[in-house]
Write an enzyme that holds these catalytic residues in place. Structure first.
Site, PDB file in Angstrom:
ATOM      1  N   GLY A   1     -85.488  18.961 -92.924  1.00 39.46           N
ATOM      2  CA  GLY A   1     -86.593  18.182 -93.473  1.00 39.46           C
ATOM      3  C   GLY A   1     -87.019  19.204 -94.801  1.00 39.46           C
ATOM      4  O   GLY A   1     -87.312  20.424 -94.578  1.00 39.46           O
TER       5      GLY A   1
ATOM      6  N   ASP B   1     -85.542  13.940-100.320  1.00 38.70           N
ATOM      7  CA  ASP B   1     -85.142  15.519-100.598  1.00 38.70           C
ATOM      8  C   ASP B   1     -85.494  15.940-101.950  1.00 38.70           C
ATOM      9  O   ASP B   1     -85.529  17.067-102.011  1.00 38.70           O
ATOM     10  CB  ASP B   1     -83.630  15.787 -99.917  1.00 38.70           C
ATOM     11  CG  ASP B   1     -83.836  15.974 -98.477  1.00 38.70           C
ATOM     12  OD1 ASP B   1     -83.929  17.101 -97.906  1.00 38.70           O
ATOM     13  OD2 ASP B   1     -83.718  14.809 -97.764  1.00 38.70           O
TER      14      ASP B   1
END
Length: 359
Positions: A50, A242
């Site tokens: 993450g 991202d």
């Protein structure tokens, strides 16, 4: 389970304590990083994953490395420490931005006049600041996301992809944080989480978080989303990201792009939940985002076929012919024209307005 118990990162005297996400859902184990090499291993091998959590882990990894020195490293050595950690996951922009901010605290002329103890202290303070800021931003983002839906409690069906919850951040989460806050606002939720092949972050992590929260959810394979949108009313697709380019093109876990195409075809709003740190205005479009290629084994090995005695049929979980070549890009890029809006801590932003909004 209380939300604070889902926190995956703790900064302690012994080092950086990370909930080992390779072990979930089978068991809850902790990995302790005691130096930068440990932090790099945790990032590369997806002990932690993450974009926000990677940035936080990288920062504390640098702090751990600096604490090993009895004499201050020279400026080039300091930059080498950061560069080595930065190379561990190239696609997510949060880590690069975090290190750019850390470097800005110590420009070369100031660095040369900084003591080792001050370097260690200020680096730790900055890492702690980023950690705490991420939680605040996630909560603000989630609140803004709730505003996209009816104010009165209602039944909502939402599709999500990969894992964007507490496990991917310092806590609460981005896309899954919105879902968590929708539940807190009284909505009756049903969430469909893509399994997210080949690493199965949706199956292993998102399903686990949703079950911990008591949110009704169904695990689906990545190829089932089209059937679901055509056969049931889906209120929204909410995913994380991202890296976002200046034009709004967005890199996220592989499988996001086809999900966006399906949402567009079926008239389902497609939202990306992202804090400002995920926006990279240094690149003009998604073609400039580096895509990480991971090991072929993640695609060719999986152990789910059993015999009558419940034993694994496939040796070592091999599901493809030995020696077959497999592609394993970790991310794909969703064009901006498939994205309805970005849900951020500062508000809801259409893709064509992000530069003005954050400028």
């Amino acid at each position: 389970m209380k939300k604070e118990n889902l926190r995956p990162i703790f900064w302690e005297k012994e080092g950086l304590k990370l909930l080992d996400q390779r072990q979930i859902p089978g068991k809850k184990e902790w990995f302790t990083a005691q130096n930068s090499d440990d932090a790099i291993f945790a990032i590369k091998e997806m002990v932690v994953r993450g974009a926000p959590a990677i940035a936080i882990t990288g920062l504390f990894g640098a702090v751990l490395e600096l604490k090993k020195f009895s004499k201050k490293p020279n400026y080039q050595e300091f930059q080498t420490i950061l560069s080595k950690i930065l190379a561990s996951r190239p696609t997510a922009v949060n880590l690069r931005r975090a290190f750019e901010e850390l470097s800005s605290i110590f420009p070369k002329e100031k660095y040369d006049n900084t003591s080792l103890s001050e370097l260690q202290q200020k680096s730790e303070e900055f890492a702690t600041h980023v950690f705490e800021e991420d939680i605040r931003n996630n909560l603000a983002l989630a609140k803004n996301g709730v505003g996209l839906f009816p104010s009165s409690p209602s039944k909502l069906k939402i599709i999500t992809h990969c894992n964007t919850g507490a496990l991917a951040t310092a806590g609460h989460g981005t896309a899954l944080g919105v879902i968590r806050s929708l539940k807190d606002a009284g909505h009756d939720l049903t969430v469909y989480e893509d399994e997210t092949r080949p690493y199965l972050q949706g199956a292993r992590l998102t399903a686990w978080e949703l079950m911990e929260e008591g949110i009704e959810n169904y695990l689906i394979t990545d190829s089932m989303a089209g059937w679901l949108m055509s056969s049931q009313k889906i209120d929204a697709v909410i995913v994380g990201v991202d890296r976002v380019a200046a034009n709004g093109d967005s890199a996220n876990k592989i499988g996001t792009y086809p999900l966006a195409i399906l949402a567009k075809y079926h008239g389902v709003p497609f939202y990306i939940a992202a804090t400002e740190k995920s926006f990279d205005f240094k690149i003009t479009d998604g073609s400039q985002i580096p895509i990480e290629m991971r090991t072929q084994d993640e695609v060719t090995r999986l152990n789910f076929l059993k015999n009558e005695q419940g034993e694994a049929i496939l040796s070592e979980g091999i599901i493809a012919p030995v020696g077959v070549k497999a592609l394993n890009p970790s991310f794909d890029v969703t064009p901006a024209n498939l994205i309805k809006a970005f849900i951020t801590e500062k508000g809801i932003v259409p893709p064509d307005k992000i530069k003005d909004f954050f400028g």
